[in-house]
Design an enzyme around this catalytic site. Structure first.
Site, PDB file in Angstrom:
ATOM      1  N   ARG A   4      26.369  57.540  74.141  1.00 61.71           N
ATOM      2  CA  ARG A   4      26.294  58.113  72.801  1.00 61.71           C
ATOM      3  C   ARG A   4      25.579  57.115  71.896  1.00 61.71           C
ATOM      4  NH1 ARG A   4      30.670  58.352  68.016  1.00 61.71           N
ATOM      5  NH2 ARG A   4      29.242  59.326  66.529  1.00 61.71           N
TER       6      ARG A   4
ATOM      7  N   GLU B 170      31.827  60.817  61.494  1.00 63.65           N
ATOM      8  CA  GLU B 170      32.860  60.386  60.558  1.00 63.65           C
ATOM      9  C   GLU B 170      32.530  60.741  59.101  1.00 63.65           C
ATOM     10  OE1 GLU B 170      33.765  56.273  61.239  1.00 63.65           O
ATOM     11  OE2 GLU B 170      34.530  56.648  63.255  1.00 63.65           O
TER      12      GLU B 170
ATOM     13  N   ASN C 120      36.922  60.460  66.815  1.00 64.62           N
ATOM     14  CA  ASN C 120      36.982  58.999  66.825  1.00 64.62           C
ATOM     15  C   ASN C 120      38.378  58.559  66.392  1.00 64.62           C
ATOM     16  OD1 ASN C 120      34.272  59.233  67.303  1.00 64.62           O
ATOM     17  ND2 ASN C 120      33.605  58.324  65.369  1.00 64.62           N
TER      18      ASN C 120
ATOM     19  N   TYR D 163      41.219  55.026  66.403  1.00 64.29           N
ATOM     20  CA  TYR D 163      41.422  53.607  66.693  1.00 64.29           C
ATOM     21  C   TYR D 163      42.871  53.163  66.542  1.00 64.29           C
ATOM     22  CZ  TYR D 163      36.344  53.079  66.568  1.00 64.29           C
ATOM     23  OH  TYR D 163      35.010  53.179  66.844  1.00 64.29           O
TER      24      TYR D 163
END
Length: 1857
Positions: free
Chosen positions: A1354, A1444, A1586, A1588
């Site tokens: 990506r 994002e 995404n 984290y």
């Protein structure tokens, strides 16, 4: 025995003439006789009189000539009685003598007649003896045998008695077995002529006729007392039964066949008898208190109801209830609702904690029907609701508390009410289905069920008066229909259990009926008596009679309603439904117990109620003015009414089936914590229950106090408080505080009633003391224990912080602590003498706020309160101290204060009774002032005085106390008390007094130890030690020897000062002796200020402790310093300086930071220094400034510190045997007064009763105790398994972060170019001008991708590289060709490109036009996307429109921390930008869908990022709500419009309301048009995600601030146990990944998910052995696997962020996320693999996690490495420090050359180890391959793997960590 009968000849009626008219078998047995007998048995009758007719049986008087038909008739009659359970009482003679005998022999004075009677008796025994066990020879019921004689003539009586004696002997010779009885019937006047001998030799029981006349009841009492005097009291006999002659009135036998079994006349009699029992008592007798105990096994309970306490009204999919609806319509007091109530839905642990404190063995609660079935029907079930009740039930059982579950307590699902609720007959089936689910789900653990609680309230108040939900006002029809359906529903539920579950589960099902007791207003008026009974029938009988009677309504109720219907034909005041015979039969007997809710009584008078439905019963109720009122206008305290009601129920309903009574609710409301009125009420009502049990023999088996805590009381809202615990409804945490009534109830439970507490003879379990610790050689300087610093100080943050899961050994001692002066108060109570602390604190100015401990927590007077907390915590030990001056006011044994001794005896006894080990500290700083007056511990005389005190304590308490501590923190006593003078006795002599005092303390300790050892140990078997305080001292630089020596010296001066003499050689440590001695010499002193021990003293002191007790709170950083010689000071003698450990959290006490890792090191130092003794942590805790109940900081403290102790035990082998949390409750904190708090419980020092409230930390600590540590949670357990075939394994980058070439080949400027070139925007002034130079390093990048084994890559397109000004007019071929070449190279390497069109680097030219704020950006983005689809779409099959959008909108346009750096409109601009980003994405998606999908066949979506949010306090609804808002405002902001259509309701509502509240005319959140909503919804082919990290959320009120954060209304923090990364915002929280993936599944319809970013950063010196990253990937990817395999989340791919270290936006190059290290010190920017590359590539090869139990998987075999050009350039990268902003070079002079690279020694070592490990694996693989080849024909592949399992285990990947 309850005796009835006999049958009579004429119509079956009783006769007042005795038995002369008794049925004599001259005719056939009357029809219905058996039914009549059954009825009698159902009413409690046990025996039935059967007078035999001598005349009918033997007409000639001869036994040889009987009438056989009569014999057969009597035998049939006796058999019928036995069949229905009645025992016959056979009367040999009760009528006429046969004429043939009478004419021949005359009267009873004839010996021949007596002989004939004896022959007749023998005949009767032969014919009927087997059928009857109870006999009377002659009955006093007939006057025949007295005929012709003067009444009571002694001669006749003596003849009769002699005859009876002969027959008695004959009977027992013929029937010698036990249980047979024979007597003679006597009149009362005959008894006086009996002798004791006559009775004992001729009668098995005494049968006496005494008449009872209602008008002359006193005569009966007099006769009964006379009888007791004459006979019963002297022989110890008891009254065992009574005759029911005339009790049942003129009942016809045939009536029993058609009636329900109880006539009105009988009912009135039962009521009358119950009422007479009470009113015949005097007021004094009614109020007499019975001091006795309940039966063994009595159940003590408290209760709650779902809608009153649970809250969480919309949690877990719960449906709306009628009470939710009622409250939301504003019908409750002050418009209050039960939306949050007590928040019990989230506070299971809180509630069960209260129950443990109360000491109840049973808890009654109700299930919310709508929480289980939101719509009321099984078709829609909420698993979350069921899990809540699972959790509650399991927690109860775990705490030894039996759950009692009420299926329905008033909170009907509103959806059912919408179709009529309880008036609709279909509800019967719905309730049956609901009950069936509950039985099947919970019945394995729940053994007692109430179908309904107080159903009368539902019918009367819910559907009659409308005062309760659902607010229906229809008393004439609906009220009765509701009852009808409730009764049928109850019956169906009972039958479901009975038919399907009883056999397997063995439980009971009943119903809890509410009823007042009804007292006639004028007892002299029969009509008032009847009215009182009607009152009971209309309340209790309405439900009880169908269930416990004959399956139908009470006759008095039906008769009354029929009467009123006839009187009011046009408007009947009541319409009573009719049960069919089948329904009646099905309802009858459907209860295994009688549940009773009772609160009060009423005076009832008869009236004519007319045609008013509310007065259909023709009665009027009132109260006696003398009755005590309560805070409820309907509850008055009338305790004796409960006893009356219990007797009434027993007599009326519980003779059919002998089921027990459970009192399922009793209580009253009152305000305040000091609820004395509730205490009086509770005490008296419980005592009336005791009287009913013990005196009246009522079978009550449970008493339930209503209720556990204050709650939402229906229409009264929170205005009425029934709780044993106060709930603060003003505080969102809903803290629960025990009221005084809670402590009273716990006392009653402990005593099982009201008997005085017997002396507790329970002894504490004998402890086996450890062997005396062996003496050790003195410590060196520095000590060999310096290995602790050498071992632990070099640890990385990751190694130091990783959480250890495991448990302590069985028998580990979990405790809590306090000390006398801090909690007891009563400073001068009962003869206590003053202590030095009393003197000190009572001097103004010494303590902040002039606080003192004269009352403190008032524990001296509040033992029950303290025991409550200890029971609730379930601690195994309680450490407390003795107040020396309370036992000996002047300190000397001659001044013994027995009351002080009694206090401690009581405390110790109660602790032992609850299996809590007392750990007693003999001296905790509070020296008697009288002893300080002789200079206290400076005086050597104190050694002997203290020893005598100890000797007394050992002798007095040692039979129960098995763990003694002589002194607490002697170092504090010596230094702070006699050196610094900061605590009493405030001596300021820092150079000598501390050493002198310590010397005496050590000797005093040793002497006390030897006293115990010599005089008590053998008999008591306890332990003796001393509690030493110890900080951990960490050297400022572990690599500098002098600093390590300094840290060791600090340890010796604090801990070693006392531990070295006691645990080693009897002397002070050399480091201390040397340092003080040299200082003294330098100060020109003739001898050392440190005293010396003689050899005898050393031998006496050495080994005087059985266990090492240590108090620990914090860690200090020390470094060497030469401190001045003057003034003389212990502190200066150490030659060091201290500093706080600055990276750790501060506490409320300065210089006492929470540095958890120091505890593990301290424990290891003790192990090394003192020969690994057993260790008990006797104090550990944290001070907080606030007195909040939500003490999350304390939870973090315990969570980390206890874990370090666990590491020390499980990993390091330290013998940790116990842990003590400090402290039990907030208390007087010495020189800090009440300004700081250490307690697990909050104490309100402003309230004179010192209420104690558990904090969040108390519940946390209980769970730690329960789990015995920290068992590995499921989230931490590895799931073995694989991802699907064709799973996408990828890594990612972004153009600006890696490409460089910022002005190369015509590239235009981006917003990040401008942002990075703006001063102070990017850390260290880093920029992306060159970055990783990927623009020029396609081959290198593809090479490392191949090395990584990814299937996809990506990357993003730089919009300004392809279109320099952002428009299609400025196409840049060179820029486009870069991407085309990259795509081609990737495809050639069999790596699929995954392109992001926009990753934050907007062309600056477009930003100049407004950027994402300008609506034109939508079409411009679409045009840009068109260029890329057209140019690369034939090769690229995976597209992402925007990466994002949250960060673009919020970080770039709200906070301004990213390009374009706008922050001045945080309340509007982010929403505008977000709006356009969504629209732009949708247009690009439609473009691809409409124009390119058919030919290019790719997929396209958007990547949305989000953290997961957990509530800061998981027990708190407002924190849960805050966490939900964080997620909704994060992921939901963009996902909701795309996947569900439009913004979420939460966002729209909150932002609109806050905008309008601020005076704006419309919401700051833009609105989509209907057309836009349609166009946006569904614009995805997968969910790009995404993720984290996870945060903890809590609510924050920003007022009217117009800002995204204020709209979200939440703050976030992180758990201290979560591992750090190189980024402040990123904590390692794998569990959150699975949770948010499930959120996506549930919220957005389980779309295909491709994880497009996930990774971790580091900061600081480069370490290629990035074990933290491998750990992160293992844990996070395994959570992905769990989501896929266990939760069915549709996950298609995983992308690691990032391929290589790069420019991390505003943090520059300081944070590194890469799998490959980029050596920026080399102009060629070589990419160097970190160790995580090997791990991640292995995961890819395996496509998941092979199960090691199946042997080594082939995917674990390393593949041949591809040869690459050697990298020979030197790494000279510079790393920027975030704290000093100074530049440090990565490589120092100690470099080595390794594989062509110049590396540091540590990196080279890592490389060498890695290479060697790979070599071992390769060799091992070759050996295995050869071995398998040979055996391939003989073994399966599975067996081949097993051969390598053992070897494989030794080199598992985890071992590298």
């Amino acid at each position: 025995m309850l005796l009835a009968g006999p049958l009579i000849n004429q119509g079956g009626q009783s006769s007042n003439s005795g038995v002369d008219n008794a049925f004599d078998c001259s005719t056939s047995i009357p029809s219905g006789t058996k039914e009549y007998f059954q009825y009698l048995q159902s009413r409690g009758v046990t025996h039935f009189k059967v007078p035999l007719s001598w005349t009918q049986l033997l007409p000639t008087g001869l036994p040889s000539q009987p009438q056989q038909a009569v014999v057969k008739c009597y035998q049939t009659l006796l058999n019928q009685l036995l069949e229905v359970g009645l025992q016959p009482l056979v009367i040999l003679h009760g009528s006429a003598v046969p004429d043939a005998l009478k004419s021949r022999y005359g009267g009873w004075d004839s010996e021949q007649l007596k002989d004939m009677f004896q022959q007749y008796a023998e005949f009767a025994f032969q014919e009927f003896g087997p059928l009857a066990q109870s006999w009377l020879t002659l009955s006093d019921l007939d006057d025949v045998w007295h005929h012709g004689e003067s009444a009571g003539a002694p001669s006749v009586l003596q003849n009769i008695l002699q005859l009876n004696k002969n027959i008695y002997q004959l009977y027992h010779q013929r029937f010698p077995g036990k249980g047979r009885r024979l007597s003679i019937g006597l009149r009362f006047r005959d008894v006086a002529f009996l002798s004791h001998t006559e009775v004992s030799t001729a009668m098995d029981f005494l049968s006496v006729h005494i008449d009872y006349n209602c008008r002359l009841s006193s005569n009966f009492e007099k006769d009964l007392k006379s009888l007791q005097v004459l006979f019963l009291m002297n022989s110890g006999e008891n009254i065992v039964g009574c005759d029911m002659k005339d009790m049942f009135g003129n009942l016809e036998m045939q009536d029993t066949q058609v009636s329900d079994g109880i006539s009105d006349h009988v009912a009135e009699d039962i009521y009358q008898n119950g009422w007479d029992k009470v009113v015949s008592q005097t007021t004094l007798e009614q109020d007499n208190f019975l001091e006795d105990s309940f039966p063994q096994g009595f159940q003590w309970a408290t209760s709650s109801e779902s809608f009153k306490v649970e809250g969480g009204w919309l949690e877990g999919g719960k449906g709306e209830t009628i009470w939710d609806h009622f409250g939301h319509e504003g019908q409750a007091f002050e418009n209050q609702t039960a939306d949050l109530a007590c928040d019990s839905y989230n506070k299971v642990d809180y509630d069960v904690y209260l129950l443990r404190g109360l000491n109840v063995n049973t808890y009654q609660f109700s299930i919310s029907w709508a929480r289980i079935f939101p719509s009321g029907h099984r078709a829609k079930q909420s698993e979350e609701g069921a899990l809540y009740y699972d959790k509650l039930i399991n927690a109860l059982i775990e705490s030894g508390i039996q759950p009692v579950v009420t299926l329905y307590h008033w909170d009907l699902p509103q959806t059912l009410q919408d179709v009529g609720g309880w008036t609709n007959s279909s509800i019967v089936e719905a309730f049956k289905d609901y009950a069936d689910f509950c039985f099947s789900r919970f019945g394995d653990r729940v053994k007692t069920w109430n179908t309904f609680s107080s159903p009368w309230v539902v019918s009367h108040a819910g559907y009659g008066t409308g005062e309760h939900a659902p607010g229906i006002k229809d008393p004439a029809v609906s009220s009765y229909q509701v009852t009808h359906n409730i009764l049928k529903s109850h019956a169906e539920a009972w039958h479901v259990y009975n038919d399907n579950y009883r056999k397997a589960q063995g439980g009971k099902v009943g119903i809890a009926l509410n009823s007042d007791w009804a007292e006639p207003k004028d007892s002299s008026k029969p009509e008032d008596v009847e009215a009182a009974d009607r009152y009971l029938q209309f309340m209790l009988g309405w439900f009880a009679h169908p269930i416990f009677g004959k399956g139908d309504y009470p006759p008095s109720l039906t008769t009354q309603i029929e009467k009123k219907t006839n009187e009011c034909p046009e408007s009947p005041p009541a319409v009573l439904p009719v049960f069919t015979p089948a329904e009646s039969q099905r309802i009858h007997g459907t209860a295994d117990f009688f549940g009773l809710n009772h609160y009060t009584s009423r005076l009832v008078a008869n009236i004519d109620g007319g045609c008013t439905p509310e007065e259909v019963g023709d009665y009027e109720e009132s109260v006696d003015p003398s009755w005590t009122s309560t805070d409820s206008d309907w509850i008055y305290s009338v305790p004796w009414g409960l006893r009356s009601l219990l007797n009434y129920i027993t007599n009326k309903y519980l003779n059919v089936r002998k089921v027990p009574i459970y009192i399922t609710g009793n209580g009253m409301p009152t305000g305040g914590l000091n609820d004395t009125s509730r205490m009086d009420y509770m005490r008296s009502y419980i005592n009336e229950t005791l009287k009913a049990i013990l005196i009246d023999e009522v079978d009550v088996q449970r008493f339930t106090v209503q209720s556990l805590m204050d709650g939402f009381e229906g229409k009264q809202g929170y205005g009425e408080k029934f709780g044993l615990h106060h709930v603060n409804f003003e505080d969102p945490d809903r803290p629960r505080t025990p009221k005084q009534s809670a402590y009273l109830y716990s006392q009653i439970i402990e005593q099982n009633g009201f008997a005085s507490i017997r002396d507790n003879q329970v002894k504490a379990p004998e402890l086996i003391p450890t062997q005396h610790l062996a003496p050790l050689p003195p410590s060196q300087v520095p000590s060999t224990s310096k290995v602790v610093w050498e071992k632990f100080s070099p640890q990385s943050e990751f190694q130091r912080s990783i959480y250890h899961y495991g448990t302590f050994p069985e028998g580990f001692s979990w405790g809590v602590s306090s000390s006398a002066y801090q909690i007891e108060g009563g400073w001068n109570a009962d003869g206590k003498g003053p202590s030095v602390w009393d003197t000190f604190t009572q001097t103004p100015g010494n303590i902040p706020g002039n606080a003192d401990a004269t009352v403190a927590c008032d524990s001296y007077n509040r033992l029950e309160e303290d025991l409550y907390m200890l029971r609730a915590l379930r601690v195994k030990s309680y450490r407390f101290s003795l107040s020396w001056s309370r036992i000996f006011p002047n300190g000397r044994t001659s001044s013994l204060n027995q009351k002080g001794v009694d206090y401690y005896n009581q405390l110790i006894d109660r602790l032992v009774a609850y299996n809590i080990t007392p750990i007693v500290t003999l001296y905790y700083w509070d020296l008697p002032q009288a002893l300080q007056n002789i200079n206290g511990w400076e005086n050597e005389e104190m050694i002997d005085i203290f020893n005598k005190f100890c000797d007394f304590c050992f002798a007095t308490f040692g039979d129960r106390v098995k763990f003694w501590i002589t002194f607490n923190q002697p170092q504090t006593i010596a230094w702070s008390g006699y050196g610094r003078g900061t605590i009493p006795p405030n001596v300021k002599d820092p150079g000598t007094a501390p050493y002198r005092v310590a010397h005496n303390l050590i000797k005093a300790h040793a002497k006390a130890y030897h006293t115990y050892d010599d005089s008590y140990r053998k008999s008591q078997g306890g332990l003796v030690s001393i509690a030493l305080n110890a900080d951990w001292f960490e050297p400022i630089d572990v690599n500098v020897h002098r600093e390590v020596v300094t840290a060791d010296r600090a340890m010796q001066f604090q801990l070693g000062w006392f531990a070295h003499p006691i645990f080693k050689n009897g002397d002070y440590p050399d480091a201390m002796k040397w340092r003080v001695g040299n200082k003294s010499e330098l100060q020109d002193l003739s001898e050392s200020r440190l005293p010396s021990f003689t050899e005898d003293e050393k031998n006496f002191i050495r080994g005087t402790a059985d266990i090492f007790c240590v108090n620990h709170y914090t860690t200090k950083i020390v470094n060497h310093a030469t401190i001045r010689l003057s003034p003389h000071s212990y502190d200066h003698d150490r030659d060091l300086s201290e500093a706080e450990e600055g990276d750790s959290p501060s506490t409320a006490i300065p210089n006492q930071r929470a540095v958890s890792w120091g505890l593990r090191r301290l424990l290891n130092w003790i192990k090394e220094e003192y020969g690994n003794p057993p260790v008990h942590i006797t104090e550990n805790g944290v001070a907080l400034e606030t007195t909040t109940w939500d003490d999350i900081a304390r939870v973090f403290y315990y969570k980390t510190y206890i874990n370090e102790a666990l590491k020390a035990h499980n990993t390091d082998g330290v013998k940790v045997e116990g842990y003590t949390a400090t402290s039990l409750m907030d208390s007087f904190e010495w020189w800090n007064g009440y300004e700081v708090a250490f307690g697990l419980h909050h104490v309100d020092f402003n309230d004179p009763i010192r209420p104690r409230t558990p904090k969040y930390s108390a519940h946390f600590y209980y769970n730690v105790i329960r789990d015995n540590g920290f068992p590995t949670p499921d989230d931490e357990k590895i799931l073995y398994g694989y991802f699907p075939q064709n799973f996408i394994w990828s890594t990612a980058t972004a153009s600006y972060q890696i490409e460089g070439g910022w002005r190369q080949d015509g590239k235009g400027l981006s917003i990040w170019d401008k942002f990075a070139h703006t001063p102070l925007r990017v850390f260290n002034d880093d920029d992306g001008d060159i970055a990783c130079d990927s623009y020029n390093k396609i081959d290198e990048d593809v090479a490392i991708l191949k090395q990584l084994k990814v299937t996809h890559y990506r990357f993003s397109i730089s919009w300004s590289r392809v279109l320099p000004d952002g428009t299609n007019n400025s196409f840049n071929p060179d820029g486009f060709q870069y991407y085309d070449r990259l795509v081609t190279k990737l495809l050639d390497a069999n790596i699929q490109p995954h392109i992001t069109l926009y990753h934050w680097d907007l062309p600056q030219a477009l930003q100049n036009l407004g950027g994402w704020e300008n609506d034109t950006i939508v079409s411009l983005f679409r045009d840009y996307a068109d260029v890329m689809f057209n140019g690369l779409g034939n090769k690229v099959k995976h597209w992402i429109t925007i990466n994002e959008p949250y960060n673009i909108a919020m970080i770039g346009h709200g906070y301004g921390a990213a390009a374009p750096g706008i922050s001045f409109r945080p309340g509007t601009l982010p929403y505008i930008v977000g709006h356009n980003l969504i629209r732009a994405h949708a247009e690009a998606w439609h473009l691809y869908n409409d124009k390119y999908r058919a030919t290019q066949k790719g997929i396209i979506s958007i990547t949305i990022n989000s953290d997961w949010a957990e509530p800061r306090n998981p027990y708190k609804q407002e924190d849960i709500d805050a966490a939900r808002r964080v997620v909704e405002f994060y992921i939901g902001w963009f996902a909701h419009p795309i996947y569900n259509g439009d913004y979420s309701d939460i966002m729209k509502t909150i932002i609109r309301d806050r905008s309008l509240a601020a005076g704006l005319s419309e919401s700051r959140l833009p609105e989509f048009t209907p057309e836009e909503i349609i166009r946006i919804k569904g614009t995805y082919d997968y969910f790009g995600f995404n993720h984290y990290t996870t945060v903890l959320a809590f609510p924050v009120d920003y007022g009217n601030l117009q800002h995204y954060d204020a709209d979200r209304g939440a703050g976030t923090l992180t758990d201290r146990t979560w591992l750090d990364s190189g980024s402040a915002w990123l904590k390692v929280t794998p569990f959150g990944f699975r949770k948010i993936l499930n959120f996506i599944k549930n919220e957005y319809g389980n779309p295909p998910v491709i994880i497009t970013e996930n990774g971790i950063s580091e900061r600081g010196p480069v370490d290629l052995n990035d074990i933290h990253r491998s750990y992160y990937y293992e844990k996070y990817i395994n959570q992905v696997l769990k989501a896929y395999r266990l939760d069915d989340v549709d996950i298609r791919g995983y992308t690691a962020w990032t391929l290589m270290d790069n420019l991390e936006w505003a943090t520059g190059f300081s944070e590194r996320f890469g799998l490959f290290y980029v050596n920026r010190s080399d102009p060629n920017l070589p990419r160097i693999p970190k160790s995580s590359v090997s791990y991640f590539s292995t995961l890819i090869r395996c496509n998941g996690f092979p199960d090691p139990a199946l042997g080594p998987h082939e995917c674990l075999n390393p593949e041949p490495e591809v040869t690459s050009p050697p990298i020979t350039r030197t790494i000279t990268s510079t790393i920027t420090s975030t704290t000093t902003s100074t530049i440090k070079t990565l490589i120092d002079d100690n470099n080595v050359n390794f594989l062509g690279m110049e590396l540091s020694i540590s990196d080279a070592e890592t490389g060498l180890n890695t290479t060697f490990a790979l070599l071992v694996v390769s060799v091992f693989a070759a050996v295995c391959a050869s071995f398998f080849f040979v055996r391939a024909k003989k073994q399966s592949k599975k067996k081949q793997r097993a051969e390598c399992t053992r070897t494989y285990e030794s080199i598992k990947l985890e071992n590298k960590f």
